[in-house]
Design an enzyme around this catalytic site. Structure first.
Site, short mmCIF file in Angstrom:
data_model
loop_
_atom_site.label_atom_id
_atom_site.label_comp_id
_atom_site.label_asym_id
_atom_site.label_seq_id
_atom_site.Cartn_x
_atom_site.Cartn_y
_atom_site.Cartn_z
CB SER A 193 -3.91 10.22 1.21
OG SER A 193 -4.20 11.48 0.67
CB ILE A 211 -1.65 11.28 -1.75
CG1 ILE A 211 -1.30 12.50 -0.91
CG2 ILE A 211 -0.44 10.75 -2.50
CD1 ILE A 211 -0.37 12.20 0.26
CB VAL A 249 1.36 2.43 -13.93
CG1 VAL A 249 1.07 3.48 -14.96
CG2 VAL A 249 2.33 2.93 -12.88
CE LYS A 289 2.60 -11.10 -18.11
NZ LYS A 289 3.20 -10.14 -17.15
N PRO A 324 7.48 -17.44 -21.72
CG PRO A 324 7.02 -19.21 -23.12
CD PRO A 324 8.16 -18.41 -22.59
CB VAL A 377 -0.34 9.91 7.48
CG1 VAL A 377 0.76 9.83 8.53
CG2 VAL A 377 -1.39 8.83 7.71
C1 LIG Z 1 5.82 2.60 -14.74
C2 LIG Z 1 5.42 1.52 -13.80
C3 LIG Z 1 4.89 0.33 -14.30
C4 LIG Z 1 4.54 -0.71 -13.43
N1 LIG Z 1 4.09 -1.90 -13.95
C5 LIG Z 1 3.85 -2.93 -13.11
C6 LIG Z 1 3.40 -4.18 -13.60
O1 LIG Z 1 3.19 -4.38 -14.79
N2 LIG Z 1 3.18 -5.17 -12.70
C7 LIG Z 1 3.36 -5.01 -11.36
O2 LIG Z 1 3.19 -5.96 -10.59
N3 LIG Z 1 3.73 -3.82 -10.87
C8 LIG Z 1 3.99 -2.78 -11.70
N4 LIG Z 1 4.36 -1.58 -11.18
C9 LIG Z 1 4.42 -1.42 -9.73
C10 LIG Z 1 3.01 -1.21 -9.17
O3 LIG Z 1 2.41 -0.10 -9.79
C11 LIG Z 1 3.07 -1.00 -7.68
O4 LIG Z 1 3.86 -2.00 -7.09
C12 LIG Z 1 1.70 -1.10 -7.09
O5 LIG Z 1 0.81 -0.23 -7.74
C13 LIG Z 1 1.71 -0.80 -5.61
O6 LIG Z 1 1.94 0.54 -5.38
P1 LIG Z 1 1.93 1.07 -3.88
O7 LIG Z 1 0.65 0.69 -3.24
O8 LIG Z 1 3.19 0.65 -3.21
O9 LIG Z 1 2.03 2.65 -4.06
P2 LIG Z 1 0.91 3.71 -4.57
O10 LIG Z 1 0.05 3.16 -5.63
O11 LIG Z 1 1.68 4.95 -4.85
O12 LIG Z 1 -0.02 3.93 -3.30
C14 LIG Z 1 0.40 4.69 -2.21
C15 LIG Z 1 -0.75 4.80 -1.24
O13 LIG Z 1 -0.28 5.48 -0.09
C16 LIG Z 1 -1.20 6.49 0.25
N5 LIG Z 1 -0.46 7.57 0.88
C17 LIG Z 1 0.70 8.13 0.47
N6 LIG Z 1 1.05 9.13 1.30
C18 LIG Z 1 0.08 9.19 2.25
C19 LIG Z 1 -0.15 10.02 3.39
N7 LIG Z 1 0.68 11.00 3.72
N8 LIG Z 1 -1.25 9.82 4.14
C20 LIG Z 1 -2.13 8.81 3.83
N9 LIG Z 1 -1.97 8.00 2.78
C21 LIG Z 1 -0.87 8.19 2.00
C22 LIG Z 1 -1.86 6.93 -1.05
O14 LIG Z 1 -3.13 7.47 -0.81
C23 LIG Z 1 -1.94 5.61 -1.80
O15 LIG Z 1 -3.12 4.92 -1.48
C24 LIG Z 1 4.69 -0.53 -12.04
C25 LIG Z 1 5.18 0.69 -11.53
C26 LIG Z 1 5.55 1.69 -12.40
C27 LIG Z 1 6.12 2.97 -11.83
#
Ligand SMILES: Cc1cc2nc3c(=O)[nH]c(=O)nc-3n(C[C@H](O)[C@H](O)[C@H](O)COP(=O)(O)OP(=O)(O)OC[C@H]3O[C@@H](n4cnc5c(N)ncnc54)[C@H](O)[C@@H]3O)c2cc1C
Length: 488
Positions: free
Chosen positions: A22, A25, A30, A61, A81, A168
Site C-alpha cells: 500500500s 499504509i 520497528v 550482533k 550469546p 487492497v
Molecule cells: C515493538 C516491536 C519490536 C519488534 N522488534 C523486532 C526485532 O527486534 N526483531 C525482529 O525480528 N522483529 C521484531 N519485530 C517484528 C517485526 O517488526 C516484524 O516481524 C516485521 O517488521 C515484519 O512486519 P510485517 O511485514 O509482517 O508487517 P508490517 O511492517 O506492518 O507491513 C505490512 C505491509 O502490509 C501492507 N498492507 C497492509 N494493509 C494493506 C492493504 N490493505 N493493501 C495493501 N497493502 C497493505 C503495508 O503497506 C505494509 O507494507 C518487532 C515488532 C514490534 C511491534
C-alpha cells in the site's frame, strides 16, 4: 523477505510472484535486531555484507545482555550469546558447572564466561573470524528496518518480482472459500493461485477474509504495547542488544551506525502509554528533548493455522511474540523455508498443509515458552507487574516439565532432547536462561574450593592469545563501508 526467498528458490520454475504494497499504509517500522538465521538468508540470496550492511546502517550482533531482570544476582546482568561451533569446547563445562551449582557448590555459571560470543561482546569485538581462526562464528545483525525493506524490495524486483503499489480493499473468494483475487481501491483486481498474507497486524487475508482464529498468549505474556524513541548513535557501538528491565516491561537498545533504536515494551494493564513514554524518556535522558515517540499496540499470539486454503500468513499477520529475543524475522524466514520444503515434497495437499501447520504452530509455542521463562524466573520485587509475572501459573506442560527437571537437579540436557526442543532454543540457551536468573539453591556450608577451570581465565584457557586477534566492532564496520565504496 518472502518474495526474495520464493524468487530465489523458484527462479528456474514457472512461478510468477507479485508483491503488493500500500502507498498509504506504512510498515510497522520497528524490528531492528535479528538472530543468526538472517545471516543464512543473505548468504542464500548471494548478498554480501558490504552490499547491504552500510546501506541499511547495520551493525553486528553477537549477544543480548539482560540487565536488571534479576537484581539479587551479581553482576546485575547476564548474557545470552549466540551459540557458535567452537562452543562445543566449553558448553559441556558450562552445563556441568550449572549442575554442580545446582548441587550447592560455588562455581562459575555466568554464560559469558563460557560462550565465545559472550567473550566478544564483553570486549566490543566484531564476530568476524581472523584468518588464523579455524571456527565459524554465528552472529546476527542490527539494522534500520525501513531501509532493509527498501533494499530487499529492490533486490526482489531485480529477481523478477512484480511490484504493485495498491490499496487492497477486499479479497474475493471461490465457492470453496479459497481466495480468487484481490480488489484494489483503483478498481483493478489482482488474481493469483496462491496468496501470502504479509499485511501485518491487520491480517487482511488470513484473519479478516478466511476467518482463521487468532489465539492470544495474554495469559502468560502480559506485554501488549510498545513506545519507541530514537537517540543519537553510539560512537563505539556495542556488539550486542541491551535489554533492561523497567517497572512494567523492558527497554531495548539497538546500536545502528546512524542512530540508536530504543523502545519500551510494556503491559498496558500495568501502566499507561504516557507513563511508559515518561519512564523511557527518563531512562534515555531525553525528558525535554524534541524527539517524537511512536506508540504501538501489539497482538501477541498466533493464528490457529498459518496456512489455510490457498493462503499462507507470514510476519505479524501469522502472529507475534514480543521481541525480547528478536525472533520475529527468524520465524518469518523459517516459516517460509518450511513452507517451500513442504510444497516441494508433496505440493498443495491436505497432508502437507496439516504437517506444515503442526510444525509452525509448535515452533511458535516453544519460542513463546522461552520468552515466558524470562518473566517467570525474574526476581524483581519492585512492582505488581514483576510479582504477577513470577506468580503466573499459566505455563505450558513443556515449560513446567523443564523447570521441574532443573529444580529437581536432574538432567536438563536429556529432558530437552526428550522433548525435542532444540529446533529453536537449544540446551545451552536454556542453561543461559536458568543460570542467568540465578535459579539455584543456597550454597552448601562446606565448599571444597579450587578445581573450577573457568574461574580464573575463562575462555582464554582454551584459545591462545594470537588466535584471539579479533578486530574491534567499529573497525569491522568501517571496513565494510570501505569495501562498499571500492566495489561501487
Ligand atoms: C515493538 C516491536 C519490536 C519488534 N522488534 C523486532 C526485532 O527486534 N526483531 C525482529 O525480528 N522483529 C521484531 N519485530 C517484528 C517485526 O517488526 C516484524 O516481524 C516485521 O517488521 C515484519 O512486519 P510485517 O511485514 O509482517 O508487517 P508490517 O511492517 O506492518 O507491513 C505490512 C505491509 O502490509 C501492507 N498492507 C497492509 N494493509 C494493506 C492493504 N490493505 N493493501 C495493501 N497493502 C497493505 C503495508 O503497506 C505494509 O507494507 C518487532 C515488532 C514490534 C511491534
Amino acid at each position: 523477505m518472502t518474495a526474495n526467498l520464493f524468487a530465489k528458490r523458484w527462479q528456474e520454475q514457472d512461478v510468477s510472484i507479485t508483491l503488493v504494497e500500500s502507498p498509504n499504509i506504512g510498515i510497522i517500522g520497528v524490528g531492528e535486531g535479528s538472530t543468526p538465521t538472517l545471516k543464512r538468508f543473505f548468504d542464500d540470496q548471494g548478498i554480501a555484507e558490504h552490499e547491504w550492511m552500510p546501506e541499511c546502517k547495520a551493525t553486528y550482533k553477537a549477544s543480548i545482555s539482560f540487565e536488571g531482570w534479576s537484581p539479587k544476582l551479581r553482576p546485575g546482568a547476564y548474557a545470552h550469546p549466540f551459540i557458535s561451533q567452537l562452543d562445543t569446547f566449553s558448553e559441556r563445562a558450562f552445563h556441568v558447572n550449572c549442575q554442580t551449582r545446582r548441587l550447592g557448590l560455588d562455581v562459575t555459571t555466568e554464560p559469558a564466561q563460557f560462550l565465545f560470543n559472550g567473550w566478544l561482546a564483553e570486549r566490543g569485538l566484531a564476530p568476524i573470524t581472523p584468518p588464523n581462526f579455524p571456527f565459524r562464528i554465528e552472529y546476527g545483525y542490527h539494522f534500520d528496518s525501513g531501509l532493509l525493506g527498501e533494499f530487499l524490495k529492490r533486490k526482489a524486483i531485480e529477481q523478477g518480482v512484480m511490484h504493485l503499489q495498491r490499496d487492497v480493499v477486499a479479497a474475493e473468494q471461490h465457492a470453496d472459500g479459497s481466495i480468487s483475487q484481490l480488489r484494489a481501491d483503483d478498481g483493478s483486481s489482482i488474481a493469483g493461485d496462491f496468496f501470502v498474507d504479509c499485511s501485518g497486524f491487520r491480517a487482511l487475508l488470513i484473519q479478516q477474509t478466511l476467518g482463521v482464529e487468532f489465539e492470544r498468549f495474554s495469559s502468560n505474556l502480559f506485554n501488549d504495547a510498545a513506545v519507541a524513541i530514537p537517540s543519537a548513535k553510539i560512537d563505539a557501538p556495542p556488539v550486542q542488544t541491551l535489554s533492561t528491565a523497567l517497572s512494567a516491561g523492558w527497554a531495548w537498545q539497538i546500536p545502528l551506525t546512524h542512530r540508536t533504536g530504543n523502545g519500551y515494551v510494556y503491559s498496558s494493564s500495568h501502566i499507561t502509554s504516557d507513563q511508559a513514554e515518561l519512564e523511557l524518556r527518563q531512562k534515555l535522558g531525553l525528558l525535554n528533548a524534541d524527539v517524537e515517540a511512536r506508540h504501538l499496540k501489539m497482538n501477541v499470539g498466533q493464528v490457529s493455522e498459518h496456512w489455510s486454503k490457498n493462503c499462507l500468513a507470514l510476519g505479524l499477520s501469522q502472529g507475534f511474540i514480543e521481541p525480547l529475543e528478536a525472533t520475529a524475522l527468524h520465524l518469518v524466514q523459517t516459516t517460509a523455508e518450511i513452507f517451500m520444503d513442504h510444497l516441494e515434497a508433496g505440493g498443495f495437499t491436505d497432508q502437507q498443509r496439516t504437517e506444515f501447520n503442526a510444525t509452525v504452530y509448535n515452533r511458535f509455542e516453544r519460542v513463546r515458552d522461552y520468552i515466558v521463562g524470562h518473566y517467570k524466573l525474574n526476581t524483581r520485587d519492585d512492582s505488581d507487574y514483576w510479582r504477577a509475572n513470577r506468580e503466573n501459573r499459566s505455563l505450558s506442560e513443556s515449560l513446567l516439565q523443564l523447570l521441574d527437571v532443573w529444580y529437581r537437579r536432574e538432567d536438563l540436557v536429556r529432558e530437552i532432547a526428550r522433548q525435542e526442543l532444540d529446533s529453536h532454543f537449544g540446551v545451552t540457551s536454556w542453561h543461559c536462561l536458568l543460570a542467568g536468573y540465578g535459579q539455584f539453591p543456597p550454597l552448601a556450608a562446606n565448599q571444597p574450593g579450587g578445581g573450577d577451570l573457568f574461574v580464573e581465565k575463562g575462555l582464554e584457557t582454551l584459545f591462545s592469545g594470537s588466535m584471539l586477534n579479533f578486530r574491534s566492532h567499529a573497525q569491522a564496520l568501517a571496513e565494510l563501508t570501505a569495501n562498499r565504496e571500492a566495489t561501487n
